[in-house]
Design a protein around this motif. Structure first.
Motif, PDB file in Angstrom:
ATOM      1  N   TYR A   1      88.052  20.794 146.615  1.00 33.74           N
ATOM      2  CA  TYR A   1      86.686  20.401 146.972  1.00 33.74           C
ATOM      3  C   TYR A   1      86.779  19.441 148.155  1.00 33.74           C
ATOM      4  O   TYR A   1      86.811  18.224 147.993  1.00 33.74           O
TER       5      TYR A   1
ATOM      6  N   CYS B   1      76.663  20.743 139.897  1.00 32.32           N
ATOM      7  CA  CYS B   1      77.071  19.343 140.039  1.00 32.32           C
ATOM      8  C   CYS B   1      75.931  18.378 140.363  1.00 32.32           C
ATOM      9  O   CYS B   1      75.140  18.058 139.494  1.00 32.32           O
ATOM     10  N   TYR B   2      75.815  17.940 141.610  1.00 38.81           N
ATOM     11  CA  TYR B   2      74.819  16.927 141.998  1.00 38.81           C
ATOM     12  C   TYR B   2      73.408  17.356 141.590  1.00 38.81           C
ATOM     13  O   TYR B   2      72.562  16.515 141.296  1.00 38.81           O
TER      14      TYR B   2
ATOM     15  N   THR C   1      81.946   8.085 140.334  1.00 38.63           N
ATOM     16  CA  THR C   1      80.666   8.312 139.645  1.00 38.63           C
ATOM     17  C   THR C   1      80.855   8.867 138.232  1.00 38.63           C
ATOM     18  O   THR C   1      79.967   8.725 137.393  1.00 38.63           O
TER      19      THR C   1
ATOM     20  N   GLU D   1      78.651  16.614 152.131  1.00 38.56           N
ATOM     21  CA  GLU D   1      78.692  18.054 151.878  1.00 38.56           C
ATOM     22  C   GLU D   1      77.863  18.836 152.893  1.00 38.56           C
ATOM     23  O   GLU D   1      78.234  19.932 153.311  1.00 38.56           O
TER      24      GLU D   1
ATOM     25  N   ARG E   1      71.644  15.755 138.586  1.00 37.61           N
ATOM     26  CA  ARG E   1      71.051  14.416 138.640  1.00 37.61           C
ATOM     27  C   ARG E   1      69.542  14.454 138.861  1.00 37.61           C
ATOM     28  O   ARG E   1      68.898  13.412 138.885  1.00 37.61           O
TER      29      ARG E   1
ATOM     30  N   LYS F   1      73.763  25.901 145.411  1.00 38.26           N
ATOM     31  CA  LYS F   1      73.517  24.465 145.155  1.00 38.26           C
ATOM     32  C   LYS F   1      72.359  23.968 146.023  1.00 38.26           C
ATOM     33  O   LYS F   1      72.356  24.164 147.244  1.00 38.26           O
TER      34      LYS F   1
ATOM     35  N   TYR G   1      90.296  14.666 146.716  1.00 33.20           N
ATOM     36  CA  TYR G   1      89.119  14.412 145.870  1.00 33.20           C
ATOM     37  C   TYR G   1      89.590  14.415 144.415  1.00 33.20           C
ATOM     38  O   TYR G   1      90.097  15.424 143.919  1.00 33.20           O
TER      39      TYR G   1
ATOM     40  N   GLU H   1      83.071  23.840 139.432  1.00 30.87           N
ATOM     41  CA  GLU H   1      82.607  23.916 140.833  1.00 30.87           C
ATOM     42  C   GLU H   1      83.815  24.121 141.763  1.00 30.87           C
ATOM     43  O   GLU H   1      84.854  23.511 141.561  1.00 30.87           O
TER      44      GLU H   1
ATOM     45  N   ALA I   1      81.895  18.828 139.684  1.00 30.64           N
ATOM     46  CA  ALA I   1      83.140  18.112 139.998  1.00 30.64           C
ATOM     47  C   ALA I   1      82.759  16.668 140.313  1.00 30.64           C
ATOM     48  O   ALA I   1      82.783  16.263 141.474  1.00 30.64           O
ATOM     49  N   PHE I   2      82.326  15.934 139.278  1.00 31.54           N
ATOM     50  CA  PHE I   2      82.128  14.500 139.483  1.00 31.54           C
ATOM     51  C   PHE I   2      83.499  13.911 139.842  1.00 31.54           C
ATOM     52  O   PHE I   2      84.517  14.614 139.836  1.00 31.54           O
ATOM     53  N   ASN I   3      83.566  12.655 140.146  1.00 33.71           N
ATOM     54  CA  ASN I   3      84.795  12.050 140.672  1.00 33.71           C
ATOM     55  C   ASN I   3      85.082  10.756 139.909  1.00 33.71           C
ATOM     56  O   ASN I   3      84.302  10.372 139.023  1.00 33.71           O
TER      57      ASN I   3
ATOM     58  N   PHE J   1      75.769  16.916 148.174  1.00 34.53           N
ATOM     59  CA  PHE J   1      76.367  15.626 147.809  1.00 34.53           C
ATOM     60  C   PHE J   1      76.732  14.868 149.091  1.00 34.53           C
ATOM     61  O   PHE J   1      77.842  14.984 149.595  1.00 34.53           O
TER      62      PHE J   1
HETATM   63  O1  AKG Z   1      76.695  13.297 141.416  1.00 39.28           O
HETATM   64  C1  AKG Z   1      77.875  12.946 141.450  1.00 39.28           C
HETATM   65  O2  AKG Z   1      78.230  11.829 141.128  1.00 39.28           O
HETATM   66  C2  AKG Z   1      78.938  13.875 141.892  1.00 39.28           C
HETATM   67  C3  AKG Z   1      78.380  15.039 142.631  1.00 39.28           C
HETATM   68  C4  AKG Z   1      79.417  15.911 143.191  1.00 39.28           C
HETATM   69  O3  AKG Z   1      80.574  15.604 143.199  1.00 39.28           O
HETATM   70  C5  AKG Z   1      79.024  17.207 143.699  1.00 39.28           C
HETATM   71  O4  AKG Z   1      77.833  17.503 143.815  1.00 39.28           O
HETATM   72  O5  AKG Z   1      79.917  17.990 143.988  1.00 39.28           O
END
Ligand code: AKG
Length: 276
Positions: A50, A154-155, A184, A129, A158, A113, A217, A44, A179-181, A117
């Protein structure tokens, strides 16, 4: 689907856009030359950090330098490219968009997307975001010579409904530039990848940037490729590198035949529908 050699380029994303494009190019080339990849995936927002400010600064329209590069490399190397995502400038807005190219460099798909987020985790990550990015509204399943690829960002991963919709639309592989962090990621990254693969009986590839502690980030890293049974085919740590896995279509067929989850859904009692 066909047998796929899928490489994920877990690249170290830095401030400078040109440096990121050079890095993406060299990692895509290495994926093909060293690992014989026919499908290459980037993370991402791979052409800049980011962050809200950086996304504003790096935003470019389709046809700009980043997408030109991806299209050219796909054609030259004769591969399918899921080009991570970029801040896309369109309609006086910015979207977080993945562009997908085929072996002749044609853009065969685009995912904007859908789920932004916007979170505030006490003691951890905060991000808004939607303060700059507009959401996309389309489920993306791309028909390629290798098979049907569902693409989300990414998000988005979920949201099990989106993953199931892609599966019902025929996705055999789900590919997620992400790009989780470091908040999370340790809590949810690997479990989410595994369960989306197992629920939907698809190959699942999640591509993160490498962790850059010099940026605001801190991406989690740990890119993975998982098969429809939930077995990890390839994974890495938080550092820069390429992972490659062979996706065997017989594995998908066997899992779906032997454990027919998708057939056992009680669609007489519940249904998932796309609203217009
Ligand atoms: O869902 C997450 O924990 C991270 C999501 C995220 O970083 C993103 O959507 O860019």
């Amino acid at each position: 689907m066909k047998t796929v050699n899928l490489s994920v380029c877990q690249m170290m994303v830095v401030e400078n856009k040109e440096d990121n494009l050079k890095k993406a190019e060299s990692m895509i080339r290495r994926s093909v030359l060293e690992n014989k990849a026919n499908l290459v995936v980037l993370p991402e927002i791979f052409n800049g950090p980011y962050s809200i400010e950086a996304m504003q600064a790096t935003a470019e329209p389709e046809g700009g330098p980043t997408t030109q590069l991806l299209s050219r490399l796909a054609a030259e190397l004769n591969i399918v490219v899921v080009g991570g995502s970029i801040a896309e400038a369109a309609d006086d807005r910015i979207y977080n968009t993945a562009f997908i190219y085929n072996e002749v460099g044609e853009r065969v798909g685009r995912h904007r997307k859908m789920h932004l987020f916007d979170v505030n985790i006490v003691g951890g990550v905060s991000f808004q975001e939607s303060s700059i990015v507009a959401p996309g509204n389309d489920v993306t399943v791309v028909e390629t010579s290798l098979g049907k690829i569902g693409v989300a960002i990414c998000y988005d991963m979920r949201f099990p409904e989106l993953m199931r919709l892609m599966t019902l639309q025929g996705a055999e592989m789900i590919v997620v530039p992400a790009a989780f962090n470091t908040t999370t990621g340790p809590a949810h990254w690997k479990d989410t990848i595994k369960m989306r693969a197992v629920d939907n009986q698809v190959f699942f590839a999640a591509a993160s940037p490498a962790r850059n502690l010099a940026s605001d980030y801190h991406a989690y890293g740990f890119s993975q490729v998982v098969d429809p049974w939930g077995t990890v085919l390839a994974e890495t740590d938080e550092t820069e590198g390429i992972i490659t896995a062979t996706l065997n279509p017989q594995r998908l067929t066997a899992v779906r035949e032997q454990l027919p989850l998708l057939k056992h859904r009680r669609t007489d009692l519940y249904e998932l529908k796309e609203c217009q």
